[in-house]
Design a protein around this motif. Structure first.
Motif, PDB file in Angstrom:
ATOM      1  N   VAL A  98      44.275  -9.011   0.172  1.00 44.72           N
ATOM      2  CA  VAL A  98      43.011  -8.353   0.537  1.00 44.72           C
ATOM      3  C   VAL A  98      42.210  -9.257   1.465  1.00 44.72           C
ATOM      4  O   VAL A  98      41.651  -8.815   2.472  1.00 44.72           O
ATOM      5  CB  VAL A  98      42.186  -8.003  -0.721  1.00 44.72           C
ATOM      6  CG1 VAL A  98      40.822  -7.467  -0.316  1.00 44.72           C
ATOM      7  CG2 VAL A  98      42.930  -7.001  -1.572  1.00 44.72           C
ATOM      8  N   ALA A  99      42.166 -10.559   1.129  1.00 44.61           N
ATOM      9  CA  ALA A  99      41.437 -11.508   1.967  1.00 44.61           C
ATOM     10  C   ALA A  99      42.071 -11.609   3.349  1.00 44.61           C
ATOM     11  O   ALA A  99      41.373 -11.658   4.369  1.00 44.61           O
ATOM     12  CB  ALA A  99      41.412 -12.880   1.294  1.00 44.61           C
ATOM     13  N   SER A 100      43.410 -11.630   3.393  1.00 40.13           N
ATOM     14  CA  SER A 100      44.094 -11.718   4.681  1.00 40.13           C
ATOM     15  C   SER A 100      43.817 -10.506   5.546  1.00 40.13           C
ATOM     16  O   SER A 100      43.548 -10.618   6.745  1.00 40.13           O
ATOM     17  CB  SER A 100      45.607 -11.855   4.456  1.00 40.13           C
ATOM     18  OG  SER A 100      45.888 -13.039   3.730  1.00 40.13           O
ATOM     19  N   ARG A 101      43.853  -9.318   4.922  1.00 37.38           N
ATOM     20  CA  ARG A 101      43.605  -8.088   5.681  1.00 37.38           C
ATOM     21  C   ARG A 101      42.162  -8.016   6.174  1.00 37.38           C
ATOM     22  O   ARG A 101      41.871  -7.373   7.179  1.00 37.38           O
ATOM     23  CB  ARG A 101      43.933  -6.859   4.826  1.00 37.38           C
ATOM     24  CG  ARG A 101      45.430  -6.644   4.594  1.00 37.38           C
ATOM     25  CD  ARG A 101      45.698  -5.219   4.115  1.00 37.38           C
ATOM     26  NE  ARG A 101      45.067  -4.951   2.841  1.00 37.38           N
ATOM     27  CZ  ARG A 101      45.657  -5.112   1.659  1.00 37.38           C
ATOM     28  NH1 ARG A 101      46.903  -5.575   1.599  1.00 37.38           N
ATOM     29  NH2 ARG A 101      45.025  -4.834   0.541  1.00 37.38           N
ATOM     30  N   ALA A 102      41.270  -8.675   5.457  1.00 42.30           N
ATOM     31  CA  ALA A 102      39.853  -8.670   5.840  1.00 42.30           C
ATOM     32  C   ALA A 102      39.559  -9.667   6.954  1.00 42.30           C
ATOM     33  O   ALA A 102      38.430  -9.772   7.427  1.00 42.30           O
ATOM     34  CB  ALA A 102      38.976  -8.975   4.631  1.00 42.30           C
ATOM     35  N   GLY A 103      40.593 -10.423   7.374  1.00 44.26           N
ATOM     36  CA  GLY A 103      40.402 -11.372   8.461  1.00 44.26           C
ATOM     37  C   GLY A 103      39.965 -12.750   8.028  1.00 44.26           C
ATOM     38  O   GLY A 103      39.593 -13.581   8.863  1.00 44.26           O
ATOM     39  N   LEU A 104      39.998 -13.012   6.705  1.00 42.24           N
ATOM     40  CA  LEU A 104      39.609 -14.335   6.212  1.00 42.24           C
ATOM     41  C   LEU A 104      40.756 -15.324   6.423  1.00 42.24           C
ATOM     42  O   LEU A 104      41.928 -14.977   6.282  1.00 42.24           O
ATOM     43  CB  LEU A 104      39.249 -14.266   4.726  1.00 42.24           C
ATOM     44  CG  LEU A 104      38.076 -13.359   4.369  1.00 42.24           C
ATOM     45  CD1 LEU A 104      37.866 -13.345   2.858  1.00 42.24           C
ATOM     46  CD2 LEU A 104      36.800 -13.828   5.060  1.00 42.24           C
ATOM     47  N   THR A 105      40.413 -16.557   6.737  1.00 44.79           N
ATOM     48  CA  THR A 105      41.411 -17.591   6.970  1.00 44.79           C
ATOM     49  C   THR A 105      41.755 -18.289   5.664  1.00 44.79           C
ATOM     50  O   THR A 105      40.863 -18.691   4.916  1.00 44.79           O
ATOM     51  CB  THR A 105      40.895 -18.633   7.981  1.00 44.79           C
ATOM     52  OG1 THR A 105      40.542 -17.968   9.199  1.00 44.79           O
ATOM     53  CG2 THR A 105      41.956 -19.682   8.268  1.00 44.79           C
ATOM     54  N   LEU A 106      43.040 -18.413   5.387  1.00 39.38           N
ATOM     55  CA  LEU A 106      43.504 -19.106   4.185  1.00 39.38           C
ATOM     56  C   LEU A 106      44.052 -20.472   4.588  1.00 39.38           C
ATOM     57  O   LEU A 106      44.831 -20.584   5.534  1.00 39.38           O
ATOM     58  CB  LEU A 106      44.594 -18.280   3.495  1.00 39.38           C
ATOM     59  CG  LEU A 106      44.187 -16.851   3.108  1.00 39.38           C
ATOM     60  CD1 LEU A 106      45.373 -16.129   2.479  1.00 39.38           C
ATOM     61  CD2 LEU A 106      43.009 -16.872   2.155  1.00 39.38           C
ATOM     62  N   TYR A 107      43.633 -21.514   3.849  1.00 33.26           N
ATOM     63  CA  TYR A 107      44.017 -22.870   4.193  1.00 33.26           C
ATOM     64  C   TYR A 107      45.002 -23.431   3.178  1.00 33.26           C
ATOM     65  O   TYR A 107      44.968 -23.079   1.989  1.00 33.26           O
ATOM     66  CB  TYR A 107      42.786 -23.779   4.237  1.00 33.26           C
ATOM     67  CG  TYR A 107      41.794 -23.407   5.311  1.00 33.26           C
ATOM     68  CD1 TYR A 107      42.033 -23.736   6.645  1.00 33.26           C
ATOM     69  CD2 TYR A 107      40.620 -22.735   5.000  1.00 33.26           C
ATOM     70  CE1 TYR A 107      41.134 -23.401   7.634  1.00 33.26           C
ATOM     71  CE2 TYR A 107      39.707 -22.390   5.992  1.00 33.26           C
ATOM     72  CZ  TYR A 107      39.970 -22.723   7.304  1.00 33.26           C
ATOM     73  OH  TYR A 107      39.082 -22.383   8.283  1.00 33.26           O
ATOM     74  N   SER A 108      45.827 -24.345   3.650  1.00 37.17           N
ATOM     75  CA  SER A 108      46.720 -25.063   2.745  1.00 37.17           C
ATOM     76  C   SER A 108      45.899 -26.062   1.938  1.00 37.17           C
ATOM     77  O   SER A 108      44.742 -26.347   2.256  1.00 37.17           O
ATOM     78  CB  SER A 108      47.795 -25.803   3.539  1.00 37.17           C
ATOM     79  OG  SER A 108      47.204 -26.861   4.294  1.00 37.17           O
ATOM     80  N   LYS A 109      46.527 -26.626   0.913  1.00 40.24           N
ATOM     81  CA  LYS A 109      45.850 -27.602   0.075  1.00 40.24           C
ATOM     82  C   LYS A 109      45.396 -28.800   0.901  1.00 40.24           C
ATOM     83  O   LYS A 109      44.289 -29.324   0.722  1.00 40.24           O
ATOM     84  CB  LYS A 109      46.780 -28.058  -1.044  1.00 40.24           C
ATOM     85  CG  LYS A 109      46.149 -29.024  -2.031  1.00 40.24           C
ATOM     86  CD  LYS A 109      47.118 -29.372  -3.139  1.00 40.24           C
ATOM     87  CE  LYS A 109      46.486 -30.339  -4.134  1.00 40.24           C
ATOM     88  NZ  LYS A 109      47.446 -30.684  -5.225  1.00 40.24           N
TER      89      LYS A 109
END
Length: 212
Positions: free
Chosen positions: A60-71
Motif C-alpha cells: 500500500v505504501a509503495s503504491r502510494a508513492g512512499l519511498t522504502l529504505y533499507s536498514k
C-alpha cells in the motif's frame, strides 16, 4: 513533536527525547511523577508488542508513492536527523534542573532576561536558570521596568553555553575585566558576588551560577 510524543523510542533513537518530554510537559502540565509513569507504561507496551512476530504489508505504501529504505539507508538517515535535531535543539533549549526546556516561542517574541527583585516581577515570565544559579527569568521587555538591567534571551543562551570556572575573588575580578563575549561564570562557594556585579555583568552578557 506531537507525533513523537507517542513514539518516544524513536525520539530516543533520534537523540531528541528530551525535546519530546519538554513538549509533553508543555501540553499536559504534568509533573515528573506523571511523566515517569507515562514513560513506564509506554515502555511496557512496546515490550509486550515486540514479542509478537509481525508480517507487514508495505505494498500500500509503495503504491502510494512512499519511498522504502533499507536498514542501512535508514540508519544513515536517522543519524543525520539526530545530528540536525541536536544542532537545532542547542540553539533554542536550555537544561533546567535536568530537563531540556524549549524557548523557541520566547526567542521569536524577543524576550529578554532579567533578575527579578520580587515574586510579582516574575508574573508572565519564565525561569531560565536552575537551582544552583542566580534566579534569572525571561519576559517580554514591554512588561519590565525600562530602568532594569536585561539582556536578549539569545545572548543569555550563548553565555549559558560558555561556562568559565571561578575559584577565588581574585579570579572573579580578573574575569570581569573581559567583557568581549557572553560567558557564564561558575563560582565555588567561597567566591563573593555582589548585586552590583550581577547587575553590571548581565548588561554585558556575563551571567553567574555556582558549582554543584
Amino acid at each position: 513533536m506531537c507525533h513523537l510524543s507517542i513514539h518516544t523510542g524513536i525520539a530516543e533513537i533520534l537523540g531528541i527525547r528530551a525535546d519530546v518530554e519538554s513538549h509533553i510537559f508543555l501540553l499536559t502540565m504534568w509533573g515528573k511523577r506523571e511523566m515517569k509513569r507515562h514513560m513506564k507504561e509506554a515502555g511496557e507496551k512496546w515490550e509486550r508488542l515486540s514479542r509478537i512476530w509481525w508480517d507487514i504489508d508495505v505494498t500500500v505504501a509503495s503504491r502510494a508513492g512512499l519511498t522504502l529504505y533499507s536498514k542501512e539507508e535508514l540508519w544513515w538517515r536517522v543519524n543525520d536527523k539526530r545530528r540536525k535535531a541536536t544542532e537545532q535543539s542547542e540553539s533554542r533549549c536550555l537544561m533546567i534542573d535536568g530537563y531540556a526546556c524549549d524557548y523557541s516561542e520566547q526567542l521569536t517574541d524577543g524576550f529578554v532576561v532579567f533578575i527579578p527583585d520580587t515574586d510579582e516581577q516574575t508574573l508572565d515570565g519564565l525561569p531560565v536558570s536552575g537551582g544552583i544559579s542566580v534566579d534569572y527569568w525571561c519576559k517580554n521587555p514591554a512588561l519590565i521596568d525600562p530602568e532594569k538591567s536585561r539582556i536578549a534571551l539569545k545572548t543569555y543562551m550563548q553565555a549559558y553555553r560558555r561556562p568559565y570556572g571561578i575559584g577565588s575573588d581574585e579570579a572573579l575580578t580578573e574575569a570581569l575585566k573581559d567583557r568581549s563575549q557572553p560567558r557564564r561564570l561558575v563560582m565555588t562557594e567561597n567566591v563573593n558576588v555582589t548585586h552590583e556585579m550581577l547587575d553590571e555583568g548581565l548588561r554585558d552578557g556575563i551571567i553567574f551560577s555556582w558549582a554543584s
